[in-house]
Design a protein around this motif. Structure first.
Motif, PDB file in Angstrom:
ATOM      1  N   ALA A 126      -9.999  12.005   0.301  1.00 54.89           N
ATOM      2  CA  ALA A 126      -8.976  12.561  -0.605  1.00 54.89           C
ATOM      3  C   ALA A 126      -9.039  14.046  -0.769  1.00 54.89           C
ATOM      4  O   ALA A 126      -7.847  14.580  -0.853  1.00 54.89           O
ATOM      5  N   LYS A 127      -9.874  14.635  -0.737  1.00 57.61           N
ATOM      6  CA  LYS A 127      -9.967  16.073  -0.821  1.00 57.61           C
ATOM      7  C   LYS A 127      -9.223  16.472   0.662  1.00 57.61           C
ATOM      8  O   LYS A 127      -8.456  17.574   0.511  1.00 57.61           O
ATOM      9  N   ARG A 128      -9.429  16.377   1.775  1.00 55.49           N
ATOM     10  CA  ARG A 128      -8.807  16.797   2.855  1.00 55.49           C
ATOM     11  C   ARG A 128      -7.225  16.266   2.743  1.00 55.49           C
ATOM     12  O   ARG A 128      -6.463  17.154   3.245  1.00 55.49           O
ATOM     13  N   LEU A 129      -6.777  15.219   2.381  1.00 51.96           N
ATOM     14  CA  LEU A 129      -5.421  14.857   2.275  1.00 51.96           C
ATOM     15  C   LEU A 129      -4.854  15.680   1.117  1.00 51.96           C
ATOM     16  O   LEU A 129      -3.770  15.965   1.559  1.00 51.96           O
ATOM     17  N   LYS A 130      -5.321  15.980   0.151  1.00 57.29           N
ATOM     18  CA  LYS A 130      -4.776  16.871  -0.905  1.00 57.29           C
ATOM     19  C   LYS A 130      -4.426  18.448  -0.210  1.00 57.29           C
ATOM     20  O   LYS A 130      -3.473  18.950  -0.575  1.00 57.29           O
TER      21      LYS A 130
END
Length: 397
Positions: free
Chosen positions: A80-84
Motif C-alpha cells: 500500500a505504501k509503495r503503491l501510494k
C-alpha cells in the motif's frame, strides 16, 4: 495474436466499484522491505485507467503462502505504501478482504479512490475456491477485472469463482499483453524461432518441451535439466543433478527433435564444483570429462559461445529457466552471458517469469527485452497449451 476475452477497454467503468485482482505477490526482505516492485508497476496502467475513467478501485491480491490464517509478515501494508508513491495519491488500506469493516470502507469510496484489501490468502476459502467467499468478494463491486496473470493458472475464489457472482468481468491490460505475447509467440512466431530452456528439472517442463518442440526451429537446453539429457547420451555426469526417471523421455525428445529437423543444443562444457559448499574448488571441463564425484553448476564459456551463435540469427526467442545456479556469483556467468546474448539479438524476446526474470534483472538487461512475463508458473502453463482457470472464467468478447 489478439486475446479472445473481453478486455477492460470494452467495459464502462464510470461511477462503478471496480474490483481488480492484481498480482502483488512481491519479494520482501527480513525487514519487510520490497526488494522488487516490478509486479506493482506492471498493474499501474489498469489502475490509472480505472481512476481516469472515474471508477472506484478495489484492489485484491495474495502475498506468499500464509496457509489460510493471518500472518503479519505477509501483510500487504508495505505494498500500500509503495503503491501510494507510484500513484501519487492516497491508498486506503483495509485490514481484511471481507466482512463488515471492508463493506463500510467500500461504501465510503468516491470516484477515483483506491482501496487495497488485505491478503486474500489469510482466508483458507480463497485457495479452496469457496463459493460463499467468492460471492462475498463479488458483493464489494460492480465490475471485476482480472489483472493477475501470475495467479491465472490457479482456480481460486478471487481468480475463477468470483466471476459467477458479478455481472461484468474482463481482462486487464497486463493480462491482455501476457496472453498476446506468450500465445502469439507459440502460435505464429516469426522464424527462426529459438526456445532456451533451463532450470533445475526436466519434469517441471515436460509439457513445455513437448509443446514447443513441435513449433521451434532450435532448442537450447541449459541449467540442471541439461545433465539429464547429457546422461541420457551415455556420458558421465559425476554428482550433477539428474532425474533418472526422465532419461528415456530426454532421449526421446532429443531423437524427435532431430527427426523433425529441429536443431538441438546441449552444453559442451560446464563449470563443476568439488562440493556444494560455497567455497568449494571449481573448474571448467568439457561435458565428456566431468570428474567423478563433482557437481555441474553452470554452463562453461564454450557453451556460452555456442549458444550465443545459435541465438544470433533468431527472430523470436523464448527463454524460460536459468543456465546454472545463478544465485551464487561463482555460477552466474553462464546465465548472465545468455541474458546479454538474448538482449543483443534483433529478435522479439520473451522471458518467462520467475527465476529467469530475476536473472535478467540482475544482468541489467530488463529494458532490452521485448516482454518479461510476471508469472513463472502461469507462463509455463500457457506455453504448454494448458487451460488457465482465471482466463477461462472471463467472458469472450
Amino acid at each position: 495474436m489478439h486475446i479472445t476475452k473481453q478486455t477492460i477497454d470494452q467495459v464502462d467503468l464510470r461511477g462503478k466499484r471496480v474490483i481488480i485482482r492484481v498480482d502483488f505477490n512481491v519479494p520482501l526482505d527480513d525487514t519487510l522491505q520490497i526488494t522488487d516492485d516490478s509486479r506493482i508497476r506492471a498493474a499501474l496502467p489498469t489502475i490509472n485507467h480505472t481512476v481516469d475513467e472515474g471508477g472506484m478501485v478495489i484492489l485484491c491480491s495474495h502475498l506468499g503462502r500464509p496457509k489460510g490464517k493471518p500472518s503479519p509478515e505477509l501483510s500487504l501494508a508495505p505494498v500500500a505504501k509503495r503503491l501510494k508513491r507510484f500513484l501519487g495519491k492516497e491508498v486506503i488500506f483495509s485490514p481484511d478482504c471481507v466482512g463488515p469493516k471492508v463493506k463500510n470502507l467500500v461504501s465510503q469510496l468516491k470516484p477515483g479512490d483506491v482501496l487495497l484489501l488485505e491478503n486474500l490468502r489469510f482466508h483458507p476459502e480463497e485457495e479452496s475456491n469457496d463459493e460463499q467467499f467468492a460471492a462475498e468478494l463479488a458483493s464489494l463491486g460492480d465490475v471485476y477485472i482480472n489483472e493477475a496473470f501470475g495467479a491465472a493458472h490457479r482456480s481460486h475464489a478471487s481468480t475463477a469463482g468470483i466471476t459467477k457472482f458479478i455481472k461484468t468481468s474482463a481482462a486487464g491490460y497486463l493480462m491482455k499483453r501476457e496472453v498476446e505475447y506468450l500465445e502469439g509467440a507459440v502460435e505464429k512466431p516469426i522464424r527462426p524461432f529459438v526456445a532456451i530452456l533451463g532450470g533445475a528439472k526436466v519434469s517441471g517442463k515436460i509439457g513445455v518441451i513437448e509443446n514447443l518442440g513441435k513449433k521451434v526451429d532450435k532448442v537450447i537446453i541449459g541449467g540442471g535439466m541439461a545433465f539429464t539429457f547429457i546422461k541420457a547420451m551415455g556420458l558421465e555426469i559425476g554428482r550433477s543433478m539428474v532425474e533418472d526417471d526422465m532419461l528415456e523421455f530426454a532421449k526421446g525428445i532429443h531423437q524427435h527433435a532431430l527427426e523433425r529437423g529441429v536443431k538441438f543444443y546441449l552444453p559442451v562444457d560446464c563449470v563443476v564444483a568439488a562440493s556444494l559448499d560455497p567455497g568449494a574448488e571449481t573448474k571448467i571441463v568439457p561435458t565428456q570429462e566431468i570428474p567423478e564425484g563433482w557437481y555441474g553448476m553452470d554452463i562453461g564459456p564454450a557453451s556460452v559461445k555456442l549458444f550465443s551463435e545459435a541465438i544470433q540469427n533468431a527472430k523470436t526467442i523464448l527463454w524460460n529457466g536459468p543456465m546454472g545456479m545463478f544465485e551464487r556469483d561463482a555460477f552466474a556467468r553462464g546465465t548472465q552471458a545468455i541474458a546479454h546474448a538474448v538482449a543483443n539479438a534483433y529478435a522479439l524476446t520473451i522471458v518467462g517469469g520467475g527465476d529467469t526474470a530475476l536473472a535478467v534483472h540482475r544482468s541489467g538487461e530488463t529494458d532490452s527485452m521485448s516482454f518479461i512475463s510476471t508469472g513463472g508458473g502461469a507462463a509455463l502453463q500457457l506455453l504448454e497449451g494448458g487451460e488457465m482457470p482465471g482466463l477461462a472464467a472471463l467472458p469472450d468478447r
